[in-house]
Design a protein around this motif. Sequence first.
Motif: not given
Length: 287
Positions: A62-65, A67-72, A110-112, A121-133
């Motif tokens: 799933l790696a990308s250069d 922030i990933p595009r969700f559609e990909r 969607v925010w970083l 970070i207190v709230e989940p961001d796009v890195f936590h949600d995408f990379f982690g989950h």
Amino acid sequence: MLTPENPLRGDYSRMRDDYTVDQDWMAYTPDEHALYRRLVERQTRKLPGYACDEFIEHVHELASDGIPRFERANELLGRATGWQIVGVPGLIPDDVFFRHLANRRFPVTVWLRKPEEFDYIVEPDVFHDFFGHVPLLMNPVFADYLQEYGRGGIKALSLGGLGYLARLYWYTVEFGLIDTPQGLRTYGAGILSSGGEILHCLDAPAPHRVRFDLMRVMQTEYRIDRFQDTYFVIDSYDQLFRETAQDFAPLYEQLRGLPTIDPSVTVAGDALVPPASLYDTHRRSAA
């Protein structure tokens, strides 16, 4: 919860009825892409010997250069397990979250984070949600478990079991450990997206690592402001799916009559697993 007294980050003004928003990938700045790359690079270096093989395999797929595009990602997820990710402005209500999971949709913020939040970070961001989950959504058994969790969450709302189910999510999806032929590894997104806890959960002598027991998990409180005192260890994703596929209604009734367990203690019957430094047969590489 989303209330005027507890405002959350994110733009909730443009969300749909199901709390989804468009990603608007073109709106991310070069600095945000650079920050995302730094986060990924730091965390990827720590994965060997700590993350489960399934996560490592799919995180690279799933790696990308930047922030990933969700559609990909959705093209890959759709082919692998039928899951999709949907953009959300931030934290969303429990019932909305459960409905998305029950329909094989995973909400991704969607925010970083800001550069000063690089390590925490207190709230989940796009890195936590995408990379982690998202990588483990490519695993069929884990993907099915998460869908069943969503269905169970919908039922829990009417049965008064939400608190117990939240503990299950915390100690599996966010902070779970798994016993593998190669040694103890992590599959929890909260650990996999953390620069410090990924090392702490396996190597530090202080935390309790307890063999997974469903009732024990749902009795155990958890920490949101520091590394965990207790982690639960599954033998396989099949075990996780099998043990949580039952009707939870009678379990909630039992739990109401039982005391909660402080995460800093062990209790009679706990099967403890030693730190990875003593448990693994090989010496893990420096992170």
